[in-house]
Design a protein around this motif. Sequence first.
Motif: not given
Length: 723
Positions: A515-532
């Motif tokens: 089996t090849r399992h792709t597009n696994k969904i994960i939860k990720e922390l993001r910064d909309p401006d690319g700057i913390k």
Amino acid sequence: MKRTFLTAFALLSFMNFASQADDKPVVDSTSVRHLNLNEVQINASRVNAKVKNLPQKVDVITPRMIKTSPATDVAGLLKRSSSIDILQYPGVDAGIGIRGFSADTQSKYALILIDGKPAGTENLASIDLSNVERVEILKGPFSAQYGSDAMGGVVNIVSKSRTGKLGGSASLAYGSFQNSKVNLNVGGSLSELLDFDLGYTFHKQNKDYKVGNHNLYNEAYAKTILDATTYGARMENSQFEKHNVNARLGIKFAEDWKLNLNSSFYQALNVETPGNFWHTYGMDSKDIKRYTGGFDVLGKAGIHSLRLSSFLSKENTETIDLGNDGSGNLEKIYKNYGFQLNDAFQIDEHTFAFGIDNRTDKYESLNYTKEGTAEAPYKPDYNNRKTGVFGQIQFKLLDGKLDASIGGRGDFIKFDLEADKFLGNASSSETYEIFTKNLGLKYELCEHISIHSSWGDAFLAPDAFQVAGFYTVASGTTTRGNANLKAEKSKTFDIGESYKDFQNGINIDFTYFQTRHTNKIIKELRDPDGIKKSGDEFYTYINADKANMSGIELLASYDFGALSDYDYSLRLYLNYTHLIDATLKYESNGKPAEGSMRYVRDNTASFGLEFDNLKGFTTCLNGRYIGHRYEDNYMYLADYSNWPNVSKKPIVFNGKEVRPELIDEALLRHPISYVFDYSASYTFKEKYTVGITVSNLLDENYTEKDGYNMPGRLVNAEFIYKF
């Protein structure tokens, strides 16, 4: 231990002697011949095919296997009678994983059906066995037949449906941990036009169970993971009470046409949930209430076999905080409803099936503070509306030696998110479309020997809050849905060879899968401006991880009764899955990385010996092999105030530090376990049955989730009266 064995074998010897003295057999020997699994029609196939004609890998748990199992629910039956992964917690909570897909208590990678329709629950431990005729386990991708959630396979639970002479039974069982169970059922034909089934089950455990006190294999290593203080100890707060009612009314309203009305009610009261053994997150209690109802119209029109089914269910789970962790009560509501329309017809030896499915899954949740005031839930209320159109064709070619199947399905899914004043999100929706397909071939090389192969793709649709959400929970964390989020996808190929000769008692199948399992969904922390920037961060869902799974499956049995034309049955059996590869691929600090999949066992097996003298006496010794698995280590207290330099210290339980030497281990490799069960029963005068079951015969200390130790040895005695 010795007294348990002596009692069991003394009972076995007495029952066998008594049954030999009874000249009138309770069950005619021809009944064994009818247990030829090759001839079992698989309801979940959607083409009304028999096992011998299906290219896909199918396991069947028969009525006789259910009878000899000490299991009281479907989760317990599956882990004893198949080689699929089970994740079970104390407190009526269990899920499954098939072919390397992680076991999940919400069963996201395996579809659970009852009589071909959605089960109305994602909790296998809440499905009672009292009304189960058999269980069909279809391994591999089945999205082309059933849509989302069937990436690893399908478990279809077939209910009892009795016609003919009215009859039933009443049973009473009692055993360890003040375990008591009562079952009443009756069914049959009221007239030529009416038949019915009606049943009630009560099950209560009035005393906290004891954890097992031994390990058959490498106990020294097992104690480093399980913790030596858990051996033989009580699992505090592990009592429960369960009720189950099921009813069916069959109405024959025309020649070849029948209406089945069905309903059930399940209630689990005061189900104590201890959490882990050390109660790190406190202890709770919960009540589960579930109602299901629907109808099936089955009939024939010319060459067409038609079926129209409706289903409706509502499951309410209320978790009651016992006041030791500072949190309040939680209520979850799961509603499931829809319909299925299926037409299967045969032209020459070829079978065609077409149909449409419509299904809505609706999730609601309520949170309360410890003072009883409503507060923000963990996520908004939402529903997934799914409509699928499918076609499946089963060909017979080359003078019946070649069975070929091909199918496809198109699914349209709408995600609806409801507004919530506590979370601050507005109502919103998104849509998704996907097409899946499958192909299978089975060729008879010679009498009894065949090769089979199948390929298919499958998918798991995201939930509405992952696609359309925008909300902030009480802690201040904001989550934004990702409208571009894709469904998880998989492609699976398998190939195998089987040797099946029922007349000579042999059944062997060897299968390799990948089996090849792709597009696994994960939860990720993001910064909309690319700057913390403090307060700007938010969580979202992305398609990031991948996984590769491959392995072998071996199903083998030999019935010594074939040597005497099945005057008796003595069956030696093995159902084994070995994972060759279970690798998760992901990114770490912007670089590709890979590691072992969590909560996936490298080996699982059920094996044993069952005997039926066909004069009323049956007995079975069943073993379960639980292989190594990896889990993230979370059994410690952590101070995150100086992130990313997290300081850790051990949990303290009853004045002692718990596993202090493991607090710096990020990953735990859990030990191998062997769990044996024994059962014996004797039926006399065709009406009365006495029996004994011993679950976890060797008193093995084992877990299916780190820290959640399962019950040790449990002995039950049962009396059944048939009328």
